[in-house]
Each structure stands twice: as structure tokens, then as C-alpha cells.
Motif scaffolding. Structure first.
Motif, PDB file in Angstrom:
ATOM      1  N   VAL A   1      59.677  39.769  64.669  1.00 20.09           N
ATOM      2  CA  VAL A   1      59.994  40.985  65.417  1.00 20.09           C
ATOM      3  C   VAL A   1      58.759  41.872  65.420  1.00 20.09           C
ATOM      4  O   VAL A   1      58.074  42.003  64.397  1.00 20.09           O
ATOM      5  N   ASP A   2      58.494  42.502  66.553  1.00 25.27           N
ATOM      6  CA  ASP A   2      57.332  43.371  66.680  1.00 25.27           C
ATOM      7  C   ASP A   2      57.536  44.656  65.871  1.00 25.27           C
ATOM      8  O   ASP A   2      58.649  45.195  65.809  1.00 25.27           O
ATOM      9  N   TYR A   3      56.467  45.135  65.248  1.00 22.69           N
ATOM     10  CA  TYR A   3      56.540  46.382  64.491  1.00 22.69           C
ATOM     11  C   TYR A   3      55.156  46.999  64.383  1.00 22.69           C
ATOM     12  O   TYR A   3      54.140  46.341  64.641  1.00 22.69           O
ATOM     13  N   LYS A   4      55.122  48.267  64.008  1.00 20.04           N
ATOM     14  CA  LYS A   4      53.872  48.973  63.779  1.00 20.04           C
ATOM     15  C   LYS A   4      53.880  49.588  62.398  1.00 20.04           C
ATOM     16  O   LYS A   4      54.870  50.188  61.974  1.00 20.04           O
ATOM     17  N   LEU A   5      52.761  49.424  61.694  1.00 20.56           N
ATOM     18  CA  LEU A   5      52.587  50.004  60.367  1.00 20.56           C
ATOM     19  C   LEU A   5      51.437  50.998  60.438  1.00 20.56           C
ATOM     20  O   LEU A   5      50.309  50.634  60.790  1.00 20.56           O
ATOM     21  N   THR A   6      51.701  52.251  60.144  1.00 15.63           N
ATOM     22  CA  THR A   6      50.677  53.292  60.249  1.00 15.63           C
ATOM     23  C   THR A   6      50.565  54.044  58.929  1.00 15.63           C
ATOM     24  O   THR A   6      51.504  54.094  58.126  1.00 15.63           O
ATOM     25  N   GLY A   7      49.387  54.641  58.734  1.00 17.75           N
ATOM     26  CA  GLY A   7      49.179  55.515  57.589  1.00 17.75           C
ATOM     27  C   GLY A   7      48.948  54.815  56.270  1.00 17.75           C
ATOM     28  O   GLY A   7      49.016  55.460  55.216  1.00 17.75           O
ATOM     29  N   THR A   8      48.661  53.525  56.289  1.00 14.42           N
ATOM     30  CA  THR A   8      48.416  52.825  55.025  1.00 14.42           C
ATOM     31  C   THR A   8      47.007  53.136  54.517  1.00 14.42           C
ATOM     32  O   THR A   8      46.082  53.357  55.312  1.00 14.42           O
ATOM     33  N   PRO A   9      46.838  53.180  53.218  1.00 16.18           N
ATOM     34  CA  PRO A   9      45.486  53.354  52.671  1.00 16.18           C
ATOM     35  C   PRO A   9      44.573  52.241  53.152  1.00 16.18           C
ATOM     36  O   PRO A   9      45.022  51.121  53.444  1.00 16.18           O
ATOM     37  N   GLU A  10      43.286  52.544  53.228  1.00 10.11           N
ATOM     38  CA  GLU A  10      42.333  51.536  53.673  1.00 10.11           C
ATOM     39  C   GLU A  10      42.318  50.351  52.715  1.00 10.11           C
ATOM     40  O   GLU A  10      42.517  50.508  51.509  1.00 10.11           O
ATOM     41  N   ALA A  11      42.066  49.187  53.298  1.00 11.05           N
ATOM     42  CA  ALA A  11      41.938  47.994  52.472  1.00 11.05           C
ATOM     43  C   ALA A  11      40.775  48.162  51.497  1.00 11.05           C
ATOM     44  O   ALA A  11      39.769  48.808  51.820  1.00 11.05           O
ATOM     45  N   LYS A  12      40.911  47.609  50.312  1.00 14.40           N
ATOM     46  CA  LYS A  12      39.896  47.745  49.272  1.00 14.40           C
ATOM     47  C   LYS A  12      38.965  46.539  49.285  1.00 14.40           C
ATOM     48  O   LYS A  12      39.415  45.401  49.151  1.00 14.40           O
ATOM     49  N   MET A  13      37.680  46.793  49.480  1.00 14.02           N
ATOM     50  CA  MET A  13      36.703  45.712  49.452  1.00 14.02           C
ATOM     51  C   MET A  13      36.396  45.348  47.997  1.00 14.02           C
ATOM     52  O   MET A  13      35.937  46.186  47.221  1.00 14.02           O
ATOM     53  N   ILE A  14      36.673  44.115  47.641  1.00 11.51           N
ATOM     54  CA  ILE A  14      36.467  43.659  46.269  1.00 11.51           C
ATOM     55  C   ILE A  14      35.116  42.967  46.110  1.00 11.51           C
ATOM     56  O   ILE A  14      34.416  43.172  45.125  1.00 11.51           O
ATOM     57  N   ASP A  15      34.761  42.175  47.121  1.00 12.23           N
ATOM     58  CA  ASP A  15      33.507  41.422  47.013  1.00 12.23           C
ATOM     59  C   ASP A  15      32.986  41.097  48.405  1.00 12.23           C
ATOM     60  O   ASP A  15      33.586  40.288  49.123  1.00 12.23           O
ATOM     61  N   ASP A  16      31.887  41.736  48.771  1.00  9.67           N
ATOM     62  CA  ASP A  16      31.192  41.367  50.006  1.00  9.67           C
ATOM     63  C   ASP A  16      29.700  41.232  49.755  1.00  9.67           C
ATOM     64  O   ASP A  16      28.889  41.309  50.679  1.00  9.67           O
ATOM     65  N   LYS A  17      29.334  41.013  48.483  1.00  8.83           N
ATOM     66  CA  LYS A  17      27.924  40.975  48.095  1.00  8.83           C
ATOM     67  C   LYS A  17      27.274  39.671  48.564  1.00  8.83           C
ATOM     68  O   LYS A  17      27.937  38.634  48.711  1.00  8.83           O
ATOM     69  N   PRO A  18      25.953  39.703  48.761  1.00 13.08           N
ATOM     70  CA  PRO A  18      25.230  38.462  49.069  1.00 13.08           C
ATOM     71  C   PRO A  18      25.392  37.452  47.941  1.00 13.08           C
ATOM     72  O   PRO A  18      25.604  37.815  46.780  1.00 13.08           O
ATOM     73  N   LEU A  19      25.264  36.187  48.275  1.00  8.70           N
ATOM     74  CA  LEU A  19      25.472  35.114  47.297  1.00  8.70           C
ATOM     75  C   LEU A  19      24.165  34.769  46.593  1.00  8.70           C
ATOM     76  O   LEU A  19      23.687  33.631  46.612  1.00  8.70           O
ATOM     77  N   ASN A  20      23.554  35.795  45.962  1.00 11.88           N
ATOM     78  CA  ASN A  20      22.313  35.549  45.238  1.00 11.88           C
ATOM     79  C   ASN A  20      22.575  35.559  43.736  1.00 11.88           C
ATOM     80  O   ASN A  20      23.671  35.836  43.278  1.00 11.88           O
ATOM     81  N   GLY A  21      21.527  35.250  42.975  1.00 11.95           N
ATOM     82  CA  GLY A  21      21.660  35.153  41.525  1.00 11.95           C
ATOM     83  C   GLY A  21      20.980  33.906  41.002  1.00 11.95           C
ATOM     84  O   GLY A  21      20.148  33.288  41.694  1.00 11.95           O
ATOM     85  N   GLN A  22      21.330  33.515  39.790  1.00 13.69           N
ATOM     86  CA  GLN A  22      20.707  32.346  39.162  1.00 13.69           C
ATOM     87  C   GLN A  22      21.053  31.061  39.913  1.00 13.69           C
ATOM     88  O   GLN A  22      22.133  30.943  40.499  1.00 13.69           O
ATOM     89  N   PHE A  23      20.107  30.110  39.882  1.00 17.46           N
ATOM     90  CA  PHE A  23      20.427  28.778  40.386  1.00 17.46           C
ATOM     91  C   PHE A  23      19.898  27.735  39.424  1.00 17.46           C
ATOM     92  O   PHE A  23      19.018  27.996  38.589  1.00 17.46           O
ATOM     93  N   GLY A  24      20.463  26.538  39.525  1.00 17.89           N
ATOM     94  CA  GLY A  24      20.047  25.439  38.670  1.00 17.89           C
ATOM     95  C   GLY A  24      20.858  24.199  38.987  1.00 17.89           C
ATOM     96  O   GLY A  24      21.533  24.124  40.032  1.00 17.89           O
ATOM     97  N   PHE A  25      20.833  23.231  38.087  1.00 18.88           N
ATOM     98  CA  PHE A  25      21.500  21.946  38.338  1.00 18.88           C
ATOM     99  C   PHE A  25      22.332  21.545  37.127  1.00 18.88           C
ATOM    100  O   PHE A  25      22.081  21.972  35.993  1.00 18.88           O
TER     101      PHE A  25
END
Length: 769
Positions: free
Chosen positions: A513-537
Motif C-alpha cells: 500500500v502506498d504511504y508517505k513518511l515525513t519528519g524522520t531524523p536523518e539517516a546516520k552515516m556509519i562508514d563512508d571512509k576510503p578503503l585505505n590502511g595497512q596491506f599485506g598477504f
């Protein structure tokens, strides 16, 4: 601050939900023998062998007194399907045969009836066998009963037993008198009280847990169980063939189970269809396609008729009139009416050209003879990548009705992929999400799964079917976790995830069923960081040489590193990338170790339990995989078929740009994937309508740690009810414990719905019929 508001447009009913939520049964974790199939004797026909498990032999599960009196024979079998039997020859001393069944012993309840039976053939004079049941303290809970064995042919002997006390560590005892010679086979102890009182039926409490879910369908019998084995129907380790699973149980050939144990096939296709009918679920069988992707066994295309005929015959067995060949077989088994089969899956998470070139033969034959059957194709066991895309291409090319997708991922993957199906096309095959689960049985996992299921509902025009997997786990024989329902020989405990599935099945609705949701708090960004850091094998139980290692961090000059030689599970960290864009190239040579393993490049390592990995030679040395490890839980984002040969050198290169990853092997593009940022909404919602009851259902899921209030339409929900699940995110149900999740069911008052932290909520309207 004003509360969020939800307004429903009751004039706009959208996509139908159809048979969306169902269940999936596979015989792993001893889900059948020792579980849903309530035979209490382990190795009842003396057919266990090393093909099943390296620790097995024909007397596995049995113990003896005067053991020299017992031998395994095969020259005078009960039938040709199960050739082994017990040859018992006593001298002046009696001999005793004992079996404690599965788990910690036989579970028998005072006042209940149990049917004992065996087949026997005396080789000299008639004799009497004494049958009793003892507990671990050698106290008799069933007084000895005698069976007179006198026929000179194989004959079945049976009687009922009623324990005088309850035990969960029982053992059956069969005493053979002195100076006898007798052959014995198919020793059985079976509860008289089964679900719906079926003679060869299923365990009542487990089936009741299934019925309580109200599933729309049941997928069976697997899973990898279906397609792992040899191509010969008569081989001990053959692929699963449904025709082996019907008829008298003593004539069903024991088979190897690909999960490392024996399957008696006592729970067969007739029982599966019957169970589906008894719990109100549509049957959804899965057929092998003459192809074993585990070992690359392929039925020749010019000999594929045997396999195609199996599929056609199964449809006739399920739906054909009693005047047809296989319809008559069904009728003779006691079910003259059809089982109303609508769905049929060809293959289980198959990958590779071997399957894709065989699928069309099944598709064309079934379409020609049974055009109304909805056919399900396969996209493999991963959520994305080369094989996944080829599976979908095949389905679109041939006009499959659905495509079976499978994935088991960490909770963060499900949250990051909330909108996975929004972009799927509305035309063409629908999704059958045939296996999915987040990787744990904690309440947080269940809440995240609930949030994801709302995305399935909203896209019901694209997602036709979905079922959590696996279904059952006998806690003494766990092959796989997580699972939906835990049990042992005496009790059943649903996981916390079970209650989410149950809530969604009870309140699925028939259309969005169609509906509208308004006034919700903004979504929380948890992780959008670049995928850098240590590397190895690291090595993955294989010996690997990593040479010519070159990396370029952003715009800096390329740097070369020393060669590395790794064995076992050795891991070495080499350097740290600080830019959001970088490349790494290296040559990989496997020099020894396990043939089914390879090596890993880890990159973007931020802390222990948080990194990216490029798996080279993953899962039986068959894949190139891009994997994410987040808070210790891993998710496979992208897969491509690839095999690493020993003593062959491969040039490998990876390019990372922010969260975009692309890899090449020997300059051939392989995996390419964007790791979606992890964002969490304040609440997840959907609204459905149920034509049968005339009620509207508002589902609201809160995966966060703060309560939230939601304003809803008072006129619509006045006089309705709220059903809620909530709990500590770390809560989980263990066998024998009470449910750790709070369940609330009460009338709904007012127009404000409180949505607690870590909760799953269904607000139901009164009936508008």
C-alpha cells in the motif's frame, strides 16, 4: 521536536506479495535423521561406511556383548538396495546388541507409544529375541518383550512399547539366545505419535514449530545436498535422486550426505510433499541438473534425458492423475489427490558453464509439457560478481520465472544494501532469495534481518520468494551456523531470528500500500571512509610465493617491496596506504600445501577485525572474491570463478579508488565492485493490506539504540493491535532456555506508536471488509 508522521493512501494498493515468505529445509546439522525424521536408531540398516565419514563402519552406533557372535554380511541381503545386515551366531553364551540412537541417548516419555520393528531371517531353528530399553544406569524402563523368529524367509516383526518412566539417555537392548544363527536388518524404534499421525511421519514438536510460522512455501531437499555427488543413481555417493527416496523405507538406499554423515532417505520426497501439505506450505523441490559443481562432474549432453526425465516425472508424481505412471505411484503410496506443485528449481546455487549449458534442456522440456510450472534458475552462492551476472543472463535468455540468489553476510552488509532490489527491473525473472541470513543468532542480527525484509516487501514486484536458511540444527551435530531452530533429542528452542520470521509471515499481507513518511531524523552515516590502511598477504593453508610486489600510494612514485614466502596461515603486514586511491601489483605462485586453498591480499586494514581482502583461490580453490571484514564479521561482496594451479605464476593487480575496487589477473579484468557506504536509517517501514482479513499492517523496525515515536493515522488504526518483539541486541536463545526476547501483543490506543530501540513492530488495523 515533532514526531515523524506516516500517512497511508488506502486508495493506492501496489504490488502483490504472493508467496513471499517461506522456509527452506536441508538435511545438514542432522536435520533429518536424528531430527525431523524421528527414527531413534542410528545406523538401523548397518549401512554406515567410510564413504559417508572416515570414522564410520557398518556397526557404527552399535555396541555388543559377546562381540565375536556378530558379523556384517552381504551375501543374503534383505534387498539389493541395502546389502548389509547383521549376521548373529551364538554358541553356549547369549549375545547382546545395543544402540543409544543420536545425541546423548534415546528420549522416551512415560505413557507414550513407540513402535519397535526389525527384519530377521533364522538360518537354523526358530528362536526368541528379548527386546528391552534401559537407561544409562541399566535400569529397565521398558520390560523385556519377546519376538518369536520362525519364518525361514526375511520377515518384518513389530510391536509397540510403552515406557514406565521417562528417560533422555535410553538404550535399546536386543538379546540373542545361546545356540542361534539369525540374520537381522532394519532395526527401528519409531514414535507412534508423529505430526498428523503419519506412519512414517515427522517429529511432532519440530513440525509444529514449522506450522506455527505459517510459511507460504517450503524449499527442499537442499542446498548443496542436491548437487554434490557422482552421476550414477546406484552409486553409494550419488547426487540426490528423488526416485531413491520413495516407497518402502527398507528399500530406500542409504546414501552419503555431503555434510559428512549418512542419510537413510527415510524422509523422502513423498514425506516432503506430505509435510508441505500438512503445514499449509506450497512445495518447492530442487532438482539436480546432471552437474556437480563441487567436483566438476557433468552428465554428457547426449545422455541428459535421464536427468530431464527425472524432473518431468517428479511433476507427474506431484500433479498427475492416478491414471498416469507416476501419479499412480503417488496414489499407491496413499495420496490419490495431487500435491499441486507450482514451483520447481533446477540446480542449487550452481556456477559455471557446465550448469548453464544444461539448464536449457530442462527449461525447454518442462515448458513444453508443463507450461504453468514456475521454473527457478540459479545465480550462484554470492551476492554479486561474474557468475552471478551470468546466472541472471541465462535466466533472462530462457525466460526463467525466478532466479535463486543466496548470500550469508555480516549485519553491516544487510544495512548497506537496504536498497539492493530498488534498482532491479520490474520485467523479467523475479528474485527467489532462497538462502540468506546475517552471520549470528543474536537479536541485533534478527532486527537487521527484519529491516532488510522490509526491502523485500517493498520490492515484491521484483522479489517473488524468500526464505531464511538453514532451518534446523541438532546442537550435537552442528555443521553450519547461524540456524533458525535448535533442538536435541528431547526439546526444541527457536532462535530469536525465528520470531522475526514468524511475525513477518503472520502479517505478510497480500499487497503493498502506498504511504508517505515525513519528519524522520536523518539517516546516520556509519562508514563512508576510503578503503585505505595497512596491506599485506596471508597464506590460506597453502604455500605461496609473492614476488615482484609493487605499490603506488596516490600520486607518489611506485615502491617495490621484498618478496614473501608464506605457509600455513602465516600473515605479514607490509605497508600502509594513506591516500584514497592506490594500486598494488604482485606475482602469486602456489608452491604447495592444500590443493583446495590459495592465498589472500588484505588491504584497507584499519584495526583488527576491520579490513578488506582479495581471496585468490577461495572456497575449494574455485574463486576470486572481494571480501569485507567489519567488526569481525565477513561479507563476500563480489565473486568470480578462478582457480590457482600449483607452480604456475599469476600476475595480479588491484586498483582501489575511494570505495571502488577493481582487480585483474594476468591482465584480464576479474572482480569489480563498489563497497556501499554503511548508513542506518532511524526507522525502516512498510505497509501492506491483507485481502482475506481486510486489515492493514504497518511494519516498523528500529535497529538503533534510541526509542522513537511515530504518528500514525488514528482513523485507520483505532481499534487495532500492536505486536512487538524487542530485546537486548546481544540476546540469543540457547537450547532449553526460555525466549530471551520480549513479545508484546496488545490493543493499540491513540495515534502515537512508540518504537523502542532494537525492536520489530507490526501495527494492525481493524478489519475493513
Amino acid at each position: 521536536m515533532n514526531n515523524p508522521k506516516l500517512k497511508i493512501d488506502t486508495s493506492r494498493h501496489l504490488a502483490a506479495l504472493g508467496d513471499l515468505y517461506g522456509i527452506f529445509f536441508e538435511d545438514l546439522n542432522h536435520a533429518a535423521d536424528g531430527g525431523l525424521y524421528p527414527e531413534m536408531i542410528q545406523n538401523r540398516s548397518f549401512e554406515f561406511c567410510k564413504v559417508d565419514n572416515a570414522t564410520y563402519n557398518a556397526t557404527f552406533g552399535w555396541s555388543f556383548e559377546n562381540s565375536q557372535a556378530f558379523h556384517i554380511g552381504e551375501d543374503d541381503p534383505l534387498n539389493t538396495k541395502n546389502r548389509h545386515y547383521l549376521d548373529v551366531k551364538t554358541n553356549e553364551d547369549a549375545a547382546v546388541l545395543m544402540n543409544a540412537g543420536f545425541n546423548d541417548g534415546l528420549f522416551l516419555e512415560k505413557g507414550k507409544q513407540y513402535r519397535f520393528s526389525l527384519f530377521a531371517k533364522p538360518l537354523d531353528n526358530h528362536l526368541k529375541l528379548k527386546i528391552a530399553i534401559l537407561n544409562s544406569k541399566n535400569k529397565q524402563i521398558v520390560a523385556p518383550q519377546e519376538i518369536l523368529i520362525e519364518s525361514k524367509q526375511w520377515l518384518k516383526y513389530t510391536f509397540s512399547m510403552e515406557p514406565t518412566s521417562t528417560t533422555d539417555d535410553g538404550m535399546i537392548k536386543i538379546e540373542f539366545p545361546p545356540h542361534c544363527h539369525v540374520l537381522v536388518d532394519m532395526v527401528s524404534l519409531f514414535p507412534v505419535e508423529t505430526f498428523k499421525q503419519r506412519a512414517n511421519g515427522v517429529r511432532k514438536d519440530l513440525a509444529e514449530a514449522l506450522k506455527a510460522l505459517h510459511p507460504k512455501f517450503m524449499r527442499f531437499p537442499g542446498g548443496c545436498l542436491v548437487h554434490d555427488g557422482t552421476l550414477n543413481i546406484d552409486a553409494r555417493d550419488s547426487l540426490y535422486r528423488w526416485k531413491n527416496t520413495i516407497g518402502p523405507v527398507e528399500q530406500r538406499p542409504a546414501r552419503r550426505n555431503n555434510w559428512g554423515y549418512n542419510q537413510t532417505l527415510g524422509l523422502g520426497f513423498y514425506e516432503y510433499f506430505q509435510l508441505c501439505e500438512d503445514i499449509g506450505a506450497k512445495p518447492l523441490p530442487v532438482m539436480a541438473a546432471g552437474y556437480d559443481p563441487h567436483h566438476q562432474r557433468k552428465a554428457p549432453l547426449d545422455h541428459l534425458d535421464e536427468w530431464v526425465d527425472d524432473a518431468l516425472d517428479l511433476i507427474e508424481f506431484a500433479n498427475g492423475a492416478p491414471t498416469t505412471k507416476w501419479g499412480k505411484v503417488r496414489a499407491d503410496l496413499g495420496h490419490p489427490k495431487p500435491f499441486h506443485l507450482e514451483y520447481l528449481a533446477i540446480g542449487n546455487e550452481e556456477v559455471g558453464e557446465g550448469f548453464r549449458e544444461r539448464y536449457p534442456y530442462f527449461h525447454k522440456a518442462i515448458r513444453a509439457k508443463y507450461p504453468s510450472i514456475k521454473l527457478i534458475n540459479s545465480s550462484g552462492p554470492f551476492a554479486g560478481g561474474g557468475e552471478f551476472e551470468l546466472g541472471w543472463e541465462s535466466a533472462k535468455k530462457y525466460g526463467s520465472d525466478l532466479v535463486d540468489e543466496h548470500y550469508y553476510e555480516a549485519p553491516n552488509w544487510f544495512l548497506a544494501n537496504q536498497h539492493r532490489y530498488d534498482a532491479y527491473p520490474k520485467k523479467g525473472p523475479q528474485v527467489f532469495l532462497g538462502e540468506y541470513a546475517s552471520k549470528d543468532n543474536k537479536w541485533y542480527n534478527a532486527v537487521v534481518e527484519a529491516s532488510y525484509m522490509l526491502g523485500l516487501e517493498r520490492n515484491a514486484d521484483k522479489v517473488g520468494l524468500a526464505c531464511y536458511a538453514p532451518l534446523f540444527c541438532n546442537v550435537k551435530y552442528a555443521n553450519w551456523k547461524p540456524d533458525l531452530i535448535f533442538f536435541d533429542e528431547k526439546q526444541v528452542t527457536p532462535s530469536v531470528n525465528y520470531y522475526v520470521q514468524k511475525l513477518f509471515m503472520h502479517y505478510q499481507g497480500t499487497e503493498n500500500v502506498d504511504y508517505k513518511l515525513t519528519g524522520t531524523p536523518e539517516a546516520k552515516m556509519i562508514d563512508d571512509k576510503p578503503l585505505n590502511g595497512q596491506f599485506g598477504f596471508e597464506a590460506d593453508q597453502a604455500d605461496i610465493a609473492v614476488t615482484n610486489i609493487v605499490y603506488q600510494d596516490g600520486n607518489q612514485q611506485p615502491q617495490r617491496l621484498a618478496d614473501q614466502h608464506l605457509t600455513g596461515r602465516k600473515r605479514i603486514s607490509l605497508n600502509k596506504m594513506v591516500s584514497q586511491s592506490y594500486t598494488i601489483s604482485f606475482d602469486l605462485t602456489k608452491t604447495g600445501g592444500r590443493p583446495d586453498k590459495g592465498g589472500h591480499l588484505f588491504f584497507g586494514h584499519q584495526s583488527d577485525g576491520n579490513e578488506m581482502m582479495w581471496i585468490l583461490g577461495g572456497w575449494a580453490n574455485a574463486d576470486s572474491i572481494i571480501k569485507q571484514v567489519y567488526k569481525g564479521k565477513d561479507s563476500d561482496w563480489n565473486q568470480f570463478n578462478w582457480h590457482v594451479e600449483q607452480n604456475q605464476t599469476y600476475h595480479c593487480q588491484i586498483e582501489v579508488n575511494n570505495r571502488h575496487i577493481k582487480v585483474w589477473i594476468d591482465n584480464v579484468p576479474m572482480n569489480e565492485v563498489e563497497i556501499t557506504p554503511l548508513m542506518v536509517q532511524s526507522i525502516y517501514t512498510n505497509v501492506t493490506y491483507d485481502k482475506k482479513s481486510g486489515r492493514y499492517f504497518l511494519k516498523v523496525v528500529n535497529v538503533g539504540d534510541h526509542d522513537l515515536k511515530l504518528e500514525v493515522d488514528h482513523d485507520l488504526f483505532a481499534g487495532g493491535s500492536i505486536n512487538r518483539l524487542q530485546g537486548d541486541p546481544k540476546a540469543e536463545n540457547h537450547l532449553g532456555e526460555s525466549n530471551q526476547i520480549k513479545q508484546v501483543s496488545q490493543p493499540f490506543q491513540g495515534a502515537t506508536l512508540t518504537v523502542p530501540a532494537y525492536s520489530v513492530n507490526v501495527l494492525s488495523s481493524r478489519s475493513f471488509k
